[in-house]
Write a protein that holds these residues in place. Structure first.
Motif, short mmCIF file in Angstrom:
data_model
loop_
_atom_site.label_atom_id
_atom_site.label_comp_id
_atom_site.label_asym_id
_atom_site.label_seq_id
_atom_site.Cartn_x
_atom_site.Cartn_y
_atom_site.Cartn_z
N GLU A 124 0.87 -1.18 0.00
CA GLU A 124 0.00 0.00 0.00
C GLU A 124 0.91 1.23 0.00
O GLU A 124 1.73 1.40 0.90
CB GLU A 124 -0.88 0.03 1.25
N LEU A 125 0.77 2.08 -1.02
CA LEU A 125 1.58 3.29 -1.11
C LEU A 125 0.71 4.49 -0.77
O LEU A 125 -0.26 4.79 -1.46
CB LEU A 125 2.16 3.43 -2.52
N HIS A 126 1.04 5.17 0.33
CA HIS A 126 0.27 6.32 0.81
C HIS A 126 1.05 7.60 0.52
O HIS A 126 2.27 7.66 0.70
CB HIS A 126 0.01 6.20 2.31
N THR A 127 0.34 8.64 0.09
CA THR A 127 0.97 9.92 -0.22
C THR A 127 0.99 10.81 1.02
O THR A 127 -0.03 10.98 1.68
CB THR A 127 0.22 10.64 -1.36
N ASN A 128 2.15 11.37 1.32
CA ASN A 128 2.31 12.26 2.46
C ASN A 128 2.84 13.61 2.00
O ASN A 128 3.44 13.74 0.93
CB ASN A 128 3.29 11.65 3.47
N THR A 129 2.63 14.61 2.84
CA THR A 129 3.14 15.95 2.55
C THR A 129 4.64 15.98 2.81
O THR A 129 5.11 15.44 3.81
CB THR A 129 2.45 16.98 3.46
N PRO A 130 5.45 16.61 1.92
CA PRO A 130 6.89 16.71 2.17
C PRO A 130 7.17 17.34 3.54
O PRO A 130 6.57 18.35 3.90
CB PRO A 130 7.38 17.61 1.04
N GLY A 131 8.06 16.72 4.30
CA GLY A 131 8.39 17.22 5.63
C GLY A 131 7.45 16.76 6.72
O GLY A 131 7.66 17.06 7.89
N GLN A 132 6.39 16.03 6.34
CA GLN A 132 5.44 15.54 7.33
C GLN A 132 6.11 14.53 8.26
O GLN A 132 7.00 13.79 7.85
CB GLN A 132 4.27 14.86 6.61
N LEU A 133 5.69 14.51 9.52
CA LEU A 133 6.26 13.58 10.48
C LEU A 133 5.74 12.16 10.19
O LEU A 133 4.66 11.99 9.65
CB LEU A 133 5.91 13.98 11.90
N PRO A 134 6.52 11.14 10.55
CA PRO A 134 6.09 9.75 10.31
C PRO A 134 4.77 9.44 10.98
O PRO A 134 4.39 10.05 11.97
CB PRO A 134 7.24 8.93 10.92
N ASP A 135 4.09 8.45 10.43
CA ASP A 135 2.78 8.02 10.91
C ASP A 135 2.91 6.58 11.43
O ASP A 135 3.36 5.69 10.70
CB ASP A 135 1.79 8.08 9.75
N LEU A 136 2.51 6.36 12.66
CA LEU A 136 2.64 5.03 13.26
C LEU A 136 1.78 3.99 12.56
O LEU A 136 1.98 2.79 12.76
CB LEU A 136 2.28 5.08 14.75
N ASN A 137 0.82 4.42 11.75
CA ASN A 137 0.00 3.47 11.01
C ASN A 137 0.71 2.92 9.78
O ASN A 137 0.21 2.03 9.11
CB ASN A 137 -1.32 4.12 10.58
N LEU A 138 1.89 3.48 9.47
CA LEU A 138 2.67 3.03 8.32
C LEU A 138 3.80 2.13 8.79
O LEU A 138 4.34 2.29 9.88
CB LEU A 138 3.25 4.23 7.57
N ASP A 139 4.19 1.18 7.94
CA ASP A 139 5.31 0.31 8.27
C ASP A 139 6.64 1.01 8.02
O ASP A 139 7.61 0.79 8.74
CB ASP A 139 5.25 -0.98 7.43
N VAL A 140 6.68 1.84 6.99
CA VAL A 140 7.90 2.58 6.69
C VAL A 140 7.52 3.90 6.04
O VAL A 140 6.55 3.99 5.28
CB VAL A 140 8.84 1.76 5.78
N PHE A 141 8.27 4.94 6.35
CA PHE A 141 7.98 6.30 5.91
C PHE A 141 9.23 6.83 5.23
O PHE A 141 10.29 6.91 5.84
CB PHE A 141 7.62 7.15 7.13
N ILE A 142 9.13 7.16 3.93
CA ILE A 142 10.28 7.65 3.17
C ILE A 142 10.21 9.18 3.12
O ILE A 142 9.18 9.75 2.78
CB ILE A 142 10.29 7.10 1.73
N SER A 143 11.31 9.83 3.47
CA SER A 143 11.30 11.29 3.53
C SER A 143 12.73 11.81 3.45
O SER A 143 13.69 11.06 3.67
CB SER A 143 10.66 11.75 4.85
N ARG A 144 12.86 13.09 3.11
CA ARG A 144 14.17 13.71 3.31
C ARG A 144 14.47 13.69 4.80
O ARG A 144 13.56 13.47 5.62
CB ARG A 144 14.16 15.14 2.78
N GLU A 145 15.71 13.91 5.16
CA GLU A 145 16.07 13.84 6.57
C GLU A 145 15.29 14.88 7.38
O GLU A 145 15.25 16.06 7.03
CB GLU A 145 17.57 14.07 6.76
N LEU A 146 14.66 14.41 8.44
CA LEU A 146 13.89 15.29 9.32
C LEU A 146 14.81 15.74 10.46
O LEU A 146 14.94 15.05 11.46
CB LEU A 146 12.65 14.56 9.86
#
Length: 295
Positions: A124-146
């Motif tokens: 399941e691929l979910h769309t997030n806002t750039p810079g958004q904090l990780p979501d515990l409902n996701l198994d993995v969250f890809i982002s630039r370094e926070l």
């Protein structure tokens, strides 16, 4: 009666929309399900469902209990599957969160091969806002370094480095003077990403600052790349984002030595009391697919 059986029954009733359909799915009777729901409500001390002869409606308490229990049940099944599986036999749902540009322009290229290697994993691929904090409902969250994100609930691992540069279609560059210096970019139409308007200032390596202007701006990365391919102007983008277009010759580098400072893409995943087999497989796969230079 036990908590897991009754909670699973409640979640199934909500998902199926009726006691009869849920009973069929669970291979039991409607009366047995009704008793489980009554036991659950008695233990919790709240009403979860408003039941009539024609419909089932969740109460506010029921809606909250459903959201949390559905996730916990899924985690429970995933834990069992991961504990008893070897790497080649891993199954279950992998929930990935990523900004639109990363998801649609980068991850999709890798996911087809990942699913081919691990056919029992559902993604399941979910769309997030750039810079958004990780979501515990996701198994993995890809982002630039926070950089300001410090949480004891997550593990962060670096995936690859990236740096943005300029690209344009051969049709746009045809008949125009050769671009040989950064200053010349001010004379060209630059296609803008984001919500910062048609004039934006960007910083590049060696402390070079450029104010770019253009007649097209969008928050949709697919539209931005398509506009560049159509010859509307020059795009500022990561090489991996336009990799397909570069391989086909639809876009070519402009001033390839001019790059923005290097950034890093990270994978964030929650700390749990069991191994993240699916998540680890996915992260290792992405690392292996990124070029040695990026790593």
């Amino acid at each position: 009666m036990d908590w897991i059986t009754c909670t699973k029954s409640f979640v199934t009733v909500v998902d199926q929309g009726s006691l009869a359909q849920a009973a069929t799915k669970l291979n039991t009777s409607s009366s047995a399900l009704s008793k489980r729901l009554a036991w659950l409500e008695k233990q919790l001390g709240v009403q979860l469902l408003k039941r009539t002869t024609r419909s089932l409606t969740m109460t506010d308490a029921g809606r909250l209990f459903y959201q949390r229990s559905a996730r916990l049940l899924d985690d429970w099944h995933q834990m069992l599957a991961e504990t008893t599986s070897t790497y080649g036999e891993v199954s279950g749902v992998l929930r990935i969160g990523a900004p639109l540009a990363v998801g649609s322009r980068l991850l999709v290229n890798y996911l087809a091969e990942f699913i081919e290697v691990y056919p029992n994993i559902q993604v399941e691929l979910h769309t997030n806002t750039p810079g958004q904090l990780p979501d515990l409902n996701l198994d993995v969250f890809i982002s630039r370094e926070l950089t300001d994100f410090n949480s004891s609930s997550y593990i962060a691992t670096k995936l690859f480095n990236y740096s943005n540069g300029f690209y344009a279609s051969p049709s746009y560059l045809e008949g125009k003077p050769l671009i040989e210096s950064p200053e010349q970019l001010a004379q060209h139409n630059c296609l803008m990403y984001g919500t910062h308007g048609h004039e934006q200032e960007h910083v590049f390596e060696n402390d070079i600052r450029l104010r770019l202007k253009g007649n097209f701006t969008t928050q949709n990365p697919e539209a931005l790349v398509a506009a560049a391919v159509a010859g509307m102007g020059i795009i500022l983008s990561g090489e991996n984002t336009v990799k397909r277009e570069l391989l086909k010759g639809l876009l070519v580098p402009v001033l390839p030595e001019l790059k923005q400072p290097v950034n890093s893409a990270y994978a964030y995943y929650p700390k749990l009391d069991y191994n993240h087999v699916k998540t680890k497989l996915f992260i290792d796969f992405i690392k292996a697919k990124s070029s040695p230079a990026e790593r």
